[in-house]
Design a protein around this motif. Structure first.
Motif, PDB file in Angstrom:
ATOM      1  N   ALA A 120     -40.434 -46.061-151.186  1.00  0.00           N
ATOM      2  CA  ALA A 120     -40.641 -47.510-151.208  1.00  0.00           C
ATOM      3  C   ALA A 120     -40.925 -47.990-152.624  1.00  0.00           C
ATOM      4  O   ALA A 120     -41.533 -47.283-153.436  1.00  0.00           O
ATOM      5  CB  ALA A 120     -41.786 -47.892-150.284  1.00  0.00           C
ATOM      6  N   GLY A 121     -40.470 -49.202-152.901  1.00  0.00           N
ATOM      7  CA  GLY A 121     -40.723 -49.803-154.199  1.00  0.00           C
ATOM      8  C   GLY A 121     -42.113 -50.409-154.264  1.00  0.00           C
ATOM      9  O   GLY A 121     -42.896 -50.336-153.313  1.00  0.00           O
ATOM     10  N   PRO A 122     -42.458 -51.056-155.396  1.00  0.00           N
ATOM     11  CA  PRO A 122     -43.788 -51.656-155.569  1.00  0.00           C
ATOM     12  C   PRO A 122     -44.134 -52.689-154.502  1.00  0.00           C
ATOM     13  O   PRO A 122     -45.318 -52.882-154.181  1.00  0.00           O
ATOM     14  CB  PRO A 122     -43.700 -52.302-156.964  1.00  0.00           C
ATOM     15  CG  PRO A 122     -42.625 -51.530-157.665  1.00  0.00           C
ATOM     16  CD  PRO A 122     -41.636 -51.164-156.607  1.00  0.00           C
ATOM     17  N   ASP A 123     -43.116 -53.330-153.943  1.00  0.00           N
ATOM     18  CA  ASP A 123     -43.371 -54.339-152.915  1.00  0.00           C
ATOM     19  C   ASP A 123     -43.461 -53.741-151.511  1.00  0.00           C
ATOM     20  O   ASP A 123     -43.600 -54.473-150.512  1.00  0.00           O
ATOM     21  CB  ASP A 123     -42.296 -55.428-152.949  1.00  0.00           C
ATOM     22  CG  ASP A 123     -40.904 -54.897-152.615  1.00  0.00           C
ATOM     23  OD1 ASP A 123     -40.736 -53.656-152.488  1.00  0.00           O
ATOM     24  OD2 ASP A 123     -39.972 -55.719-152.492  1.00  0.00           O
ATOM     25  N   GLY A 124     -43.336 -52.405-151.418  1.00  0.00           N
ATOM     26  CA  GLY A 124     -43.451 -51.753-150.130  1.00  0.00           C
ATOM     27  C   GLY A 124     -42.163 -51.671-149.337  1.00  0.00           C
ATOM     28  O   GLY A 124     -42.141 -51.106-148.238  1.00  0.00           O
ATOM     29  N   THR A 125     -41.055 -52.204-149.872  1.00  0.00           N
ATOM     30  CA  THR A 125     -39.777 -52.152-149.170  1.00  0.00           C
ATOM     31  C   THR A 125     -38.929 -50.993-149.684  1.00  0.00           C
ATOM     32  O   THR A 125     -39.161 -50.466-150.778  1.00  0.00           O
ATOM     33  CB  THR A 125     -38.984 -53.458-149.329  1.00  0.00           C
ATOM     34  OG1 THR A 125     -38.617 -53.632-150.709  1.00  0.00           O
ATOM     35  CG2 THR A 125     -39.800 -54.652-148.865  1.00  0.00           C
ATOM     36  N   ARG A 161     -32.763 -54.824-148.393  1.00  0.00           N
ATOM     37  CA  ARG A 161     -33.879 -53.894-148.447  1.00  0.00           C
ATOM     38  C   ARG A 161     -34.523 -53.824-147.062  1.00  0.00           C
ATOM     39  O   ARG A 161     -34.426 -54.764-146.270  1.00  0.00           O
ATOM     40  CB  ARG A 161     -34.911 -54.310-149.513  1.00  0.00           C
ATOM     41  CG  ARG A 161     -34.329 -54.268-150.921  1.00  0.00           C
ATOM     42  CD  ARG A 161     -35.423 -54.421-151.983  1.00  0.00           C
ATOM     43  NE  ARG A 161     -36.304 -53.264-152.047  1.00  0.00           N
ATOM     44  CZ  ARG A 161     -36.028 -52.147-152.718  1.00  0.00           C
ATOM     45  NH1 ARG A 161     -34.896 -52.026-153.395  1.00  0.00           N
ATOM     46  NH2 ARG A 161     -36.897 -51.145-152.738  1.00  0.00           N
ATOM     47  N   SER A 163     -37.912 -53.117-144.555  1.00  0.00           N
ATOM     48  CA  SER A 163     -39.364 -53.087-144.440  1.00  0.00           C
ATOM     49  C   SER A 163     -39.757 -51.957-143.496  1.00  0.00           C
ATOM     50  O   SER A 163     -38.904 -51.362-142.818  1.00  0.00           O
ATOM     51  CB  SER A 163     -39.872 -54.423-143.888  1.00  0.00           C
ATOM     52  OG  SER A 163     -39.481 -54.568-142.524  1.00  0.00           O
TER      53      SER A 163
END
Length: 418
Positions: A120-125, A161, A163
């Motif tokens: 996951a990226g910094p945004d959680g996705t 992306r 979630s």
């Protein structure tokens, strides 16, 4: 909703896969190896599972696993070839552009979808990793989504992306991603590639199909300038052309500056480039194969291969010697799109012979996967036959001219023009 996390060592697929369920997974570099290997290892206690497998190199797709797994596909490429030769592959004849809908409903509706994702990226996705193609449209339509999250899979640029709510089960992994090895090229391939390269103007947008020959064509484009890419899949050679400054996308009419693809099909050379070069962008099949999008491309040169082509221009892209070895794939989609593109060139390239047999024929020995109404430019090592706008009689002349010299007299003796 938070996805369940499962240790790969204790992953029990029987919790998620019911007997008779249809399981599909990413193809090429996007194959979730941990999950497909677990499927093969646990197959005997799953009660019989149907699998939809695209272009694969997995150890899961083997004839000996058909004791409990059954396989269907749109193609016999990759590991599917062994299944086809053993009579264990159920082919679904369809255009590649139809796969999202076919797998989203009806008898081929996917029950369980396997994905191979980056962390996951910094945004959680999560990004889609190394392939969007027909996978992205199935997210939200498949009953269960199991994602292998692999810290060695790069997060390639994509317009979609995921979630945690899109995923039912997360399976952590750390291993090299799947790779699709290139095939060695011969002198005939190189001669064909030289002819095809001459059909590609500077600034063109290119699409290349699967197989040895399209990859060789790319190696002959290093003298070109400002090429663009819009393709169902890309290979290592695309990475080389981007690095060399040949592919810039500077003259593309849409997605300018971007190399758009549905799937990465190569080695770490390609995926390493895609990890750091955000000009490489994944899009799903509904976009990469859309006729309006293809027609809007600037000078789309679509290069695909065939098993044999008859004197009128219709082509067999599926069967050779009575065996299913290919697939309709996206060839018809891209040939039609290139024909509608301003300055576009729809190309079918093939060697003139297979062994001692001519691949330019009076009558096809397999199904006509590409109609003569869609015929554009046919290329062999003996030259280029531009069939666009020509009558049957004129087509016959041009096709005989690019056949192997040993077969031209026999082809010319036939009076069949229908």
């Amino acid at each position: 909703m938070t996805a369940e996390i499962s240790d790969p060592a204790t992953l029990d697929l029987a919790r998620y896969i019911r007997p008779g369920a249809l399981v599909a997974w990413g193809q090429g570099c996007a194959e979730p190896l941990t999950l497909t290997e677990a499927l093969a290892a646990q197959r005997k206690r799953l009660g019989g599972v149907r699998c939809f497998s695209g272009i694969s190199t997995t150890a899961a797709v083997r004839p000996e696993h058909c004791d409990c797994l059954s396989f269907s596909s749109y193609t016999a490429a990759g590991a599917n070839r062994a299944l086809s030769e053993a009579g264990l592959l159920d082919i679904v004849p369809c255009h590649y552009s139809a796969l999202p809908e076919l797998l989203g409903r009806g008898p081929l509706r996917v029950d369980v979808l396997f994905l191979a994702l980056p962390p996951a990226g910094p945004d959680g996705t999560f990004g889609l990793g190394l392939g969007a193609d027909y996978l992205a449209p199935l997210i939200g339509r498949a009953g269960t989504v199991i994602a292998e999250v692999n810290d060695q899979v790069p997060d390639v640029g994509c317009d979609r992306r995921l979630s945690h709510g899109d995923i039912d089960v997360l399976v952590p992994a750390s291993r090299p991603h799947a790779e699709y090895p290139a095939e060695p090229a011969g002198d005939v391939d190189k001669a064909i590639a030289e002819h095809v390269a001459g059909l590609v103007p500077d600034g063109a947008t290119i699409q290349l199909g699967i197989g040895r020959l399209p990859a060789v064509v790319l190696r002959h484009l290093h003298g070109h300038r400002d090429l663009g890419v819009h393709s169902g899949m890309i290979t290592d050679e695309i990475a080389g052309l981007i690095e060399a400054g040949v592919i810039t996308g500077a003259r593309k009419s849409i997605d300018r500056g971007l190399a758009v693809t549905g799937l990465l099909l190569g080695s770490s050379i390609l995926t390493g480039r895609a990890a750091v070069d955000k000009s490489i962008q994944l899009r799903d099949t509904r976009y990469t194969h859309d006729q309006a999008v293809l027609a809007a491309q600037h000078a789309l040169v679509a290069v695909n291969s065939a098993i044999e082509v008859d004197l009128t221009g219709q082509a067999n892209v599926e069967v050779a010697g009575g065996r299913y070895v290919g697939g309709t794939g996206g060839a018809a989609d891209f040939l039609r799109g290139a024909a509608r593109s301003e300055g576009g060139v729809p190309v079918l390239a093939l060697p003139s012979t297979a062994g001692t047999a001519s691949r330019i024929v009076v009558r096809l020995t397999g199904p006509a996967g590409l109609s003569r109404a869609d015929a554009g430019v046919i290329v062999t090592e003996y030259g280029v036959a531009d069939l666009r706008g020509l009558s049957l009689a004129r087509r016959r002349e041009r096709m005989i001219a690019i056949a192997h010299p040993d077969h031209r007299a026999a082809l010319d003796r036939t009076e069949d023009q229908i």
